[in-house]
Write an enzyme that holds these catalytic residues in place. Structure first.
Site, short mmCIF file in Angstrom:
data_model
loop_
_atom_site.label_atom_id
_atom_site.label_comp_id
_atom_site.label_asym_id
_atom_site.label_seq_id
_atom_site.Cartn_x
_atom_site.Cartn_y
_atom_site.Cartn_z
N LYS A 35 9.77 20.25 -10.50
CA LYS A 35 9.68 20.68 -9.09
C LYS A 35 10.32 22.06 -8.91
O LYS A 35 11.05 22.54 -9.78
CB LYS A 35 10.37 19.64 -8.20
CG LYS A 35 11.86 19.47 -8.50
CD LYS A 35 12.43 18.24 -7.80
CE LYS A 35 13.90 18.07 -8.14
NZ LYS A 35 14.43 16.80 -7.58
N ARG A 133 18.21 8.48 1.42
CA ARG A 133 17.27 9.58 1.61
C ARG A 133 15.92 8.96 1.93
O ARG A 133 15.68 8.65 3.09
CB ARG A 133 17.25 10.45 0.34
CG ARG A 133 16.58 11.78 0.51
CD ARG A 133 16.89 12.76 -0.62
NE ARG A 133 16.36 12.36 -1.92
CZ ARG A 133 16.48 13.09 -3.03
NH1 ARG A 133 17.10 14.27 -2.98
NH2 ARG A 133 15.99 12.69 -4.18
N HIS A 162 17.16 6.56 -6.79
CA HIS A 162 17.76 7.84 -7.16
C HIS A 162 19.27 7.74 -7.06
O HIS A 162 19.80 7.19 -6.10
CB HIS A 162 17.23 8.95 -6.24
CG HIS A 162 17.58 10.33 -6.71
ND1 HIS A 162 17.27 10.79 -7.97
CD2 HIS A 162 18.22 11.35 -6.08
CE1 HIS A 162 17.71 12.04 -8.08
NE2 HIS A 162 18.28 12.39 -6.96
N ARG A 218 14.33 10.48 -15.83
CA ARG A 218 13.75 11.59 -15.06
C ARG A 218 14.66 12.82 -15.08
O ARG A 218 15.14 13.27 -14.03
CB ARG A 218 13.53 11.18 -13.60
CG ARG A 218 12.72 9.93 -13.35
CD ARG A 218 12.39 9.80 -11.85
NE ARG A 218 13.56 9.88 -11.01
CZ ARG A 218 14.28 8.84 -10.58
NH1 ARG A 218 13.93 7.61 -10.89
NH2 ARG A 218 15.34 9.03 -9.82
N TYR A 262 27.54 48.19 1.74
CA TYR A 262 27.58 47.81 3.16
C TYR A 262 28.93 47.26 3.56
O TYR A 262 29.55 46.49 2.81
CB TYR A 262 26.55 46.70 3.42
CG TYR A 262 25.11 47.15 3.43
CD1 TYR A 262 24.66 48.10 4.34
CD2 TYR A 262 24.20 46.59 2.54
CE1 TYR A 262 23.32 48.49 4.35
CE2 TYR A 262 22.87 46.97 2.55
CZ TYR A 262 22.43 47.92 3.46
OH TYR A 262 21.12 48.29 3.47
N CYS A 309 23.28 43.99 -1.99
CA CYS A 309 22.27 44.38 -1.00
C CYS A 309 20.99 43.58 -1.24
O CYS A 309 20.92 42.75 -2.13
CB CYS A 309 21.96 45.87 -1.11
SG CYS A 309 23.42 46.95 -1.17
N MET A 310 19.94 43.86 -0.46
CA MET A 310 18.70 43.12 -0.63
C MET A 310 18.06 43.38 -1.99
O MET A 310 17.51 42.47 -2.61
CB MET A 310 17.72 43.49 0.49
CG MET A 310 16.48 42.61 0.51
SD MET A 310 15.26 43.14 1.73
CE MET A 310 16.11 42.81 3.25
N ASP A 311 18.13 44.64 -2.44
CA ASP A 311 17.39 45.01 -3.65
C ASP A 311 18.26 45.62 -4.74
O ASP A 311 17.74 46.01 -5.79
CB ASP A 311 16.31 46.05 -3.29
CG ASP A 311 15.58 45.69 -2.03
OD1 ASP A 311 14.96 44.60 -2.01
OD2 ASP A 311 15.67 46.43 -1.04
#
Ligand SMILES: *Cc1c(COP(=O)(O)O)cnc(C)c1O
Length: 374
Positions: A35, A133, A162, A218, A262, A309-311
């Site tokens: 998954k 769950r 689970h 699993r 930043y 930062c973002m990038d």
């Protein structure tokens, strides 16, 4: 081929090694959990490799993941672990996906869809033994099991639950869940119905609790070579499959007292050398690593300087030198040093699962070993 200097290297041979290690330990069939883009390693290439290694079965969270695997030519049985929604049922049946049935109401929906298509559904009954769950509580699951056994449109391939605390070898919760699950399974015997495959163990169960192995295990994170809980014992020699590498894109000297990034949250006490790395939270490299995480440059651990930062983010390399295009290892080995995803998670205040699954599609994946992959 991507020109981006940042890439995830996935060692398929390490995944094969980990599968063999799990098999050797448990001696029962394995459902490999792929998954969330195979925990960031790439859904289709990992699934095809596991199939080539003779995995018994695969497990995914969502219908869409199962369909993507079928469309890529995966032929082994696939169980969708998540809760189901009625309108998805045609998709399950048409793509030959095994269904988690977690209530009598959902069983009725499955039966109706199967009858409408004239095709029996293969189901695994989900019993809740303590996770709270999805699944029918073990203490009230008898009518659920009876309804499924009586259903002409369902083949009950499995019954499962689970574990909530299997990553902690000392937790008493697992023994309680094992006992509740055994009691639920006993109802098949009482009814004189054939016992379906009983499965309970995630990676924590595989590593720490032999009584959870039953008929099928699993594992997810263990297949990728990562401990579910880095603090606990390591009974298996797992090999991490994922590395995250980039390259220096800029070098500068930062004067004492001049803040970096930043918010101006960090500044060197004396003149220092700083490199910029073109990876950021927009790739899934957590902002929580700001002034906390480390990376490898020139074979040494170096601290992240200031905010991610973002990038991009910056790294303080002290008085060392570095050049544009020098390799930077965010996860993996360089020289004699290594940074595991466990250490990254610890620095970011989270778990390895979140780091791995957060690494997103912006980073190209490159597959090593495993023979030719599709
Ligand atoms: C994700 C998941 C697993 C695998 O868990 P790991 O801790 O990664 O081994 C197993 N079973 C179910 C139901 C899951 O949702």
């Amino acid at each position: 081929m991507s020109q981006r200097p940042t890439r995830i290297l996935v060692d398929l041979d390490a995944i094969g090694h980990n599968l063999a290690a799990v098999r050797g330990r448990v001696g029962v069939p394995v459902m490999g959990i792929v998954k969330a883009n195979a925990y960031g390693h790439g859904l289709v290439p990992v699934a095809l490799h596991l199939q080539a290694q003779g995995i018994d079965q695969l497990g995914v969270a969502f219908l869409e993941e199962g369909i993507a695997l079928r469309q890529a030519g995966v032929r082994v049985p696939i169980l969708v672990l998540g809760g189901l929604f009625g309108p998805q049922l045609t998709g399950f049946l048409e793509h030959d996906l095994e269904i988690t049935v977690s209530s009598i109401a959902k069983l009725r929906q499955v039966e109706a869809a199967a009858e409408a298509l004239g095709r029996k559904a293969v189901v695994h009954l989900k019993v809740d033994t303590g996770m709270e769950r999805i699944g029918v509580h073990s203490y009230s699951c008898r009518p659920f099991i009876e309804a499924a056994v009586a259903s002409p449109w369902c083949t009950i391939k499995g019954v499962y639950s689970h574990l909530a605390c299997a990553d902690d070898p000392a937790s008493p919760m697992t023994a309680l869940q094992v006992e509740r699950f055994a009691e639920a399974c006993a109802h098949f015997e009482r009814l004189g119905a054939p016992m379906p495959l009983r499965h309970l163990a995630n990676s924590g169960g595989v590593l720490h609790f032999p009584e959870t192995w039953l008929d099928l295990v699993r594992p997810g994170i263990a297949l990728y070579g990562v401990q579910p809980d880095p603090a606990s014992a390591r009974p298996l020699a797992l090999r991490p499959a994922l590395s995250l590498v980039s390259q220096v894109v800029y070098f500068k000297v930062v004067r004492a007292g001049s803040p970096v990034s930043y918010g101006a949250t960090w500044a060197p006490r004396r003149d220092t050398r700083v490199v910029t790395v073109p990876v950021g939270y927009g790739d899934g490299w957590p902002r929580a690593l700001s002034s906390r995480g480390e990376v490898l440059v020139g074979g040494r651990r170096r601290p992240i300087a200031g905010r991610v930062c973002m990038d991009q983010f910056m790294v303080d390399i002290g008085q060392d030198s570095a050049f544009n295009e020098d390799e930077v290892v965010l996860v993996g080995r360089q020289g004699g040093e290594a940074i595991g995803v466990e250490a990254v998670a610890e620095a970011a205040g989270t778990i390895p699962y979140e780091i791995l699954t957060g690494l997103n599609e912006r980073i190209p994946r490159i597959y090593l070993g495993g023979g030719p992959t599709a």
